[in-house]
Write an enzyme that holds these catalytic residues in place. Structure first.
Site, PDB file in Angstrom:
ATOM      1  N   HIS B  47       0.784  -1.038   0.030  1.00  0.00           N
ATOM      2  CA  HIS B  47       0.094   0.144  -0.133  1.00  0.00           C
ATOM      3  C   HIS B  47       0.921   1.166   0.193  1.00  0.00           C
ATOM      4  O   HIS B  47       2.149   1.181   0.558  1.00  0.00           O
ATOM      5  CB  HIS B  47      -0.802  -0.154   1.393  1.00  0.00           C
ATOM      6  CG  HIS B  47      -2.090  -0.903   1.129  1.00  0.00           C
ATOM      7  ND1 HIS B  47      -3.161  -1.050   2.136  1.00  0.00           N
ATOM      8  CD2 HIS B  47      -2.307  -1.810   0.229  1.00  0.00           C
ATOM      9  CE1 HIS B  47      -4.133  -2.067   1.887  1.00  0.00           C
ATOM     10  NE2 HIS B  47      -3.409  -2.675   0.865  1.00  0.00           N
ATOM     11  N   GLU B  49       1.033   4.077   1.791  1.00  0.00           N
ATOM     12  CA  GLU B  49       1.585   4.322   3.111  1.00  0.00           C
ATOM     13  C   GLU B  49       2.789   3.464   3.789  1.00  0.00           C
ATOM     14  O   GLU B  49       3.738   3.961   4.288  1.00  0.00           O
ATOM     15  CB  GLU B  49       0.415   3.961   4.230  1.00  0.00           C
ATOM     16  CG  GLU B  49      -0.886   4.735   3.990  1.00  0.00           C
ATOM     17  CD  GLU B  49      -2.013   3.940   3.278  1.00  0.00           C
ATOM     18  OE1 GLU B  49      -1.652   3.341   2.121  1.00  0.00           O
ATOM     19  OE2 GLU B  49      -3.092   4.107   3.613  1.00  0.00           O
ATOM     20  N   CYS B  77      -5.961   1.633   5.993  1.00  0.00           N
ATOM     21  CA  CYS B  77      -6.725   0.256   6.430  1.00  0.00           C
ATOM     22  C   CYS B  77      -6.036  -0.051   7.778  1.00  0.00           C
ATOM     23  O   CYS B  77      -5.239   0.683   8.201  1.00  0.00           O
ATOM     24  CB  CYS B  77      -6.460  -0.816   5.343  1.00  0.00           C
ATOM     25  SG  CYS B  77      -4.611  -1.113   5.442  1.00  0.00           S
ATOM     26  N   CYS B  80      -2.143  -0.512   7.522  1.00  0.00           N
ATOM     27  CA  CYS B  80      -1.332   0.827   7.421  1.00  0.00           C
ATOM     28  C   CYS B  80      -1.717   1.774   8.559  1.00  0.00           C
ATOM     29  O   CYS B  80      -0.558   2.421   9.220  1.00  0.00           O
ATOM     30  CB  CYS B  80      -2.050   1.653   6.418  1.00  0.00           C
ATOM     31  SG  CYS B  80      -1.316   0.848   4.763  1.00  0.00           S
TER      32      CYS B  80
END
Lengths: 143, 143
Positions: B47, B49, B77, B80
């Protein structure tokens, strides 16, 4: 779980929190094994589960591992639980539960959330005594 | 947030879900910028992040970023959010909220859990319209 404990011991020998993880294929092949490396890699995401999942995905060239099982020597945290879900891991076997940071049986209980879109079968307490003793000795020595 | 949106657009152009993230130092320097790369890297943990945090940690050779802020174009999420906590990020700025997968205002609300040991200051809804429009167009085109 024996291999995951070997990885946990290797992590301890490097001064890392002793946690290990192994990804096994449906056929029983070890696809990846890793120990915690947050200090060595200066990477807060380098938990054993994350490294093992990433390595297994790399070896299969797939972002999903729907026929694979993960063995880890401690209850996964929220980061790892979510990664296990994203990777579509089939079965999760873990050692002792972790009331302080676990996210399977504690805190977020991530796999029970409506925002969790895949939950593995979960088997806790596997190899619990050996892993708990490793962790206890590690933190006792640091105090 | 403008730079994070540029990263989100670059992710979209690669066929990735359009999400971008930027880590900024206390002095305002951009330490890392990244877009979502789960498909390109065959890595479910890739992801925006996570990649930005890992890159910032690598550049500072530290697993913690206590004076840094993270800008991300969607509510993080659980994976993260936990990584943001482990990295000791100071302030989190995010775009639209994500009822389906978010873990800050939805689902686990990770930063409110007793198992969360560092919570950043959180500012949601930043650059919300632009990011929401990017995501909406992306998913509409895939249907």
């Amino acid at each position: 779980m024996g291999l995951a404990l070997v990885e946990a011991e290797a992590a301890r020998d490097l001064g890392e929190v002793p946690i290990g993880a192994v990804v096994v294929s449906a056929g029983g092949e070890v696809l990846a094994r890793a120990g915690n490396r947050t200090l060595a890699l200066a990477d807060p995401t380098a938990h054993a589960e994350m490294l093992a999942i990433r390595a297994a995905c790399a070896s299969l060239r797939s972002e999903r591992l729907p026929t694979c099982d993960l063995y880890v020597t401690l209850e996964p945290c929220a980061m790892c639980a979510a990664a296990i879900s994203f990777a579509r891991i089939r079965r999760l076997y873990f050692g002792p539960s972790d009331p302080k940071g676990g996210a399977v049986e504690h805190g977020p209980r991530f796999f029970t959330q409506a925002t969790c879109h895949h939950a593995p079968e979960v088997y806790g307490g596997i190899g619990e005594a050996q892993s708990a003793s490793l962790l206890k000795a590690f933190f006792a020595a640091r105090r």
